[in-house]
Write an enzyme that holds these catalytic residues in place. Structure first.
Site, PDB file in Angstrom:
ATOM      1  N   ASP A 178      -8.015  46.812  63.913  1.00  0.00           N
ATOM      2  CA  ASP A 178      -9.047  46.079  63.168  1.00  0.00           C
ATOM      3  C   ASP A 178      -8.873  44.588  63.478  1.00  0.00           C
ATOM      4  O   ASP A 178      -8.020  43.920  62.893  1.00  0.00           O
ATOM      5  CB  ASP A 178      -8.892  46.325  61.657  1.00  0.00           C
ATOM      6  N   HIS A 195      -8.536  35.492  47.317  1.00  0.00           N
ATOM      7  CA  HIS A 195      -9.862  36.110  47.454  1.00  0.00           C
ATOM      8  C   HIS A 195     -10.052  37.335  46.571  1.00  0.00           C
ATOM      9  O   HIS A 195     -11.158  37.840  46.444  1.00  0.00           O
ATOM     10  CB  HIS A 195     -10.102  36.539  48.902  1.00  0.00           C
ATOM     11  N   ASP A 206      -4.068  27.905  56.816  1.00  0.00           N
ATOM     12  CA  ASP A 206      -5.077  28.109  57.857  1.00  0.00           C
ATOM     13  C   ASP A 206      -5.916  26.851  58.019  1.00  0.00           C
ATOM     14  O   ASP A 206      -6.811  26.779  58.849  1.00  0.00           O
ATOM     15  CB  ASP A 206      -5.955  29.331  57.576  1.00  0.00           C
ATOM     16  N   TYR A 227      -2.189  31.527  59.877  1.00  0.00           N
ATOM     17  CA  TYR A 227      -2.033  32.638  60.831  1.00  0.00           C
ATOM     18  C   TYR A 227      -1.521  32.202  62.190  1.00  0.00           C
ATOM     19  O   TYR A 227      -1.334  33.032  63.067  1.00  0.00           O
ATOM     20  CB  TYR A 227      -3.369  33.382  60.941  1.00  0.00           C
TER      21      TYR A 227
HETATM   22  C1  X5A Z   1      -6.132  34.894  52.574  1.00  0.00           C
HETATM   23  C2  X5A Z   1      -7.032  34.640  53.709  1.00  0.00           C
HETATM   24  C3  X5A Z   1      -8.957  35.325  55.019  1.00  0.00           C
HETATM   25  C4  X5A Z   1      -9.846  36.498  55.238  1.00  0.00           C
HETATM   26  C5  X5A Z   1     -10.696  36.208  56.448  1.00  0.00           C
HETATM   27  C6  X5A Z   1     -11.616  37.318  56.809  1.00  0.00           C
HETATM   28  N1  X5A Z   1      -8.047  35.497  53.911  1.00  0.00           N
HETATM   29  N2  X5A Z   1     -12.397  36.976  57.958  1.00  0.00           N
HETATM   30  O1  X5A Z   1      -6.830  33.696  54.419  1.00  0.00           O
END
Ligand code: X5A
Length: 623
Positions: free
Chosen positions: A20, A135, A274, A314
């Site tokens: 995924d 989220h 991020d 990330y």
């Molecule tokens: C916690 C977080 C990001 C989800 C991204 C989906 N979620 N495209 O950084």
């Protein structure tokens, strides 16, 4: 006391078991990379290490429905096919047989961090967790998130500690995603009254709603409803590539003015990295040092009670560095200088302008739109002084310094200036006999420039004159708070009237002094509290705390010896990295003051771009 670091190895167990592309970036290596780097830098052992515990189901119930908690519990027993099927019902989510355990540890770590800070076991702290939380919704996983760690922490802080008012401000460091619109959680729907006493701030990648999760309620005009009006603050980024100047401007011109007015008792940070350079999700440009500065600025709130909980991030290298910078700042270390020239981009300024406009009706602070002690890393070196003959030579032009105590103090100050610039001592403070203050300041500036400072910022509070024969050559920026009209004699020589109200003081510091200081990037900051400086102790402490940021901590405070001997002690503590005391109740600045300050900023912002708060610069040019 110190900085708590929460972690549990079990949180590395959950991983994506099928293909995924959207979820592939949320890996166990995120945690191990961050922890490894903290160890390598010797930062982990400077922290109070706490093993995370699992949140109980009752605790999860503070935010999530029992049915949802039961559903997640049930995933422990599912096979890969069933996990995959369930995951597909949510947006950007994967479950693993260990997800429930990990997510309970993540939530438990956030709760434990709040406990550590609110019981006084730690000053502040960071929880290194996954899965992330911000989220997730009451009854749904979303965007890699399962339980809403920071929302749980906020509820817990309110419920278990009965924080009187305003228990938390939540600031996400992530632009990566949504940040708002989490149903009834921290976000625009909190206006229903579900989250009274919480100020929620989020900046996030938005791109005029073309970025995930495409929510209308992430925009700047979503400000909360009902009793929550003005307590949701959204700063949408409409372009990728936001960098240090943009984030810093957002803090100085949006988050911090509101946060100081709010005067929280606790700061919860949804720390998503991020927003850092190299991140595939965020596509932003902030360098790791930026997180040290942002953290340091937040530490000036709530008596320094800052709880940061990891969210996104990330790019492993960028994440690890940024986490180190955050922890260093939490530990009280000076922040390394921000690389490059700080000029916010047009798009960032437009976003800042729109959120300030949307929030202005709700916040007084936005309505203006319209004794020698040496400090870390050195030891106390009270005795050290320049040789007598040298002090005499430097004192020569000044009768006030000719002999006695004044000359002795000067010898110490000269030595301190050198030591700070050489990096042997972090910062310093000296009490100066009143008659010798102006002359000592003059000599300190000269000595700093002589000793190699390329740029020296002098913030003089009270009746002090700029040394008359100091060259206006851009090497010295002179900012004077005194009882007269606001005036910019040049872009390097600025006078501001002394603000009486806390609101006026905060607009001066956040809206003028820090933007100038960050734009100037001094090697050394001299803060001088002179005759009739009029600052209350907490104001002086906040000023000094915040001025540590732009100069890598190289601050020398010169304080008039009389009439407040305790002030030097307070300033010494904040220079050591202690949190400043609260300013007390907010009082709005007078319209005259606000207008004068606004005019001054308008004159200066063409040169000092960090002053800008709108997409179009003012048109008064001052050279
Ligand atoms: C916690 C977080 C990001 C989800 C991204 C989906 N979620 N495209 O950084």
């Amino acid at each position: 006391m110190g900085t708590a670091l929460l972690y549990h190895e079990d949180m590395t167990a959950a991983r994506l078991l099928w293909d995924d592309p959207q979820c592939a970036i949320e890996t166990p290596e995120r945690l191990t990379a961050a922890l490894e780097r903290l160890r390598r830098r010797g930062l982990e052992r400077r922290c109070l290490r706490l093993a995370a515990r699992e949140a109980s189901e009752a605790e999860l119930g503070l935010v999530h429905s029992p049915e949802y908690v039961a559903l997640v519990r049930g995933t422990e027993a599912l096979d890969v096919e069933a996990l995959r099927e369930l995951s597909a019902q949510y947006d950007a989510v994967y479950f693993h047989p260990s997800t429930y355990h990990c997510a309970r540890l993540a939530a438990g770590a956030a709760l434990q961090l709040v406990d550590a800070v609110l019981t006084g076991a730690a000053h502040n702290g960071l929880a290194l967790v996954r899965p992330p939380g911000h989220h997730s919704q009451r009854a749904a996983a979303n965007g890699f998130c399962v339980f809403n760690n920071v929302a749980l922490a906020a509820k817990h802080a309110k419920q278990s500690y009965g924080l009187h008012r305003a228990p938390s401000i939540s600031s996400r460091m992530t632009p990566g995603e949504l940040g708002v619109g989490h149903g009834p959680f921290l976000g625009p729907h909190s206006g229903s009254g579900a989250w009274p006493g919480v100020l929620y701030f989020s900046w996030h990648r938005y791109e005029y709603r073309h970025f995930w999760p495409f929510l209308r309620e992430s925009d700047a005009d979503a400000v909360g409803r009902g009793r929550g009006l003005g307590f949701t603050v959204n700063l949408p980024w409409n372009q990728v590539g936001m960098g240090n100047a943009d984030y810093l401007a957002a803090f100085l011109h949006v988050l911090l003015p509101l946060a100081f007015e709010f005067d929280p008792e606790l700061v919860l940070v949804s720390a998503g990295f991020d927003s850092a350079i190299g991140d595939p999700e965020g596509q932003m440009q902030a360098t790791p040092e930026c997180f040290a500065h942002l953290t340091q600025l937040l530490l000036a709130l709530a008596g320094g009670r800052v709880c940061a909980v990891l969210e996104g991030g990330y790019h492993l290298e960028s994440l690890a560095e940024s986490v180190c910078m955050t922890v260093q700042a939490l530990l009280g270390d000076p922040a390394p200088p921000l690389p490059g020239t700080l000029v916010p981009c047009r798009s960032a300024l437009e976003s800042i302008q729109s959120v300030r406009a949307a929030q202005a009706p709700h916040w007084a602070s936005l309505q203006h739109q319209e004794a020698t002690l040496c400090l870390p890393p050195g030891v106390v070196r009270q005795e050290e002084a320049a040789p007598q003959e040298e002090a005499e030579a430097w004192a020569r032009p000044h009768g006030a310094l000719a002999q006695g105590e004044a000359l002795t103090v000067l010898g110490k100050v000269l030595c301190l200036v050198d030591r700070i610039l050489d990096g042997q001592v972090g910062s310093g403070i000296t009490a100066i006999p009143a008659p010798a203050l102006a002359a000592t300041l003059d000599v300190s500036i000269r000595r700093g420039l002589f000793h190699g400072a390329q740029r020296l910022l002098c913030v003089a509070v009270g009746q002090l004159d700029r040394p008359p024969d100091l060259a206006d050559d851009g090497r010295t920026l002179w900012l004077n708070f005194r009882d007269e009209q606001a005036a910019a004699l040049s872009v390097f020589h600025v006078s501001v009237p002394l603000p009486g109200a806390t609101g006026g003081f905060l607009s001066c510091v956040l809206g003028l002094v820090l933007p100038l200081a960050y734009g100037f990037q001094p090697d050394l900051v001299l803060v001088v509290l002179g005759p009739a400086h009029g600052l209350q102790d907490p104001q002086a402490a906040l000023l000094v705390t915040l001025l540590r940021g732009p100069a890598g901590g190289r601050v020398l405070a010169l304080v008039e010896e009389e009439p407040k001997p305790q002030l030097a002690g307070i300033l010494a503590r904040v220079l050591h990295g202690e949190a400043p005391p609260s300013l007390g109740p907010f009082s709005a600045a007078s319209p005259e003051f606000t207008q004068a300050l606004g005019h001054l900023r308008g004159q200066l912002e063409v040169h000092w771009k960090m002053l800008q708060v709108a997409g179009e610069a003012g048109d008064t040019v001052l050279s």
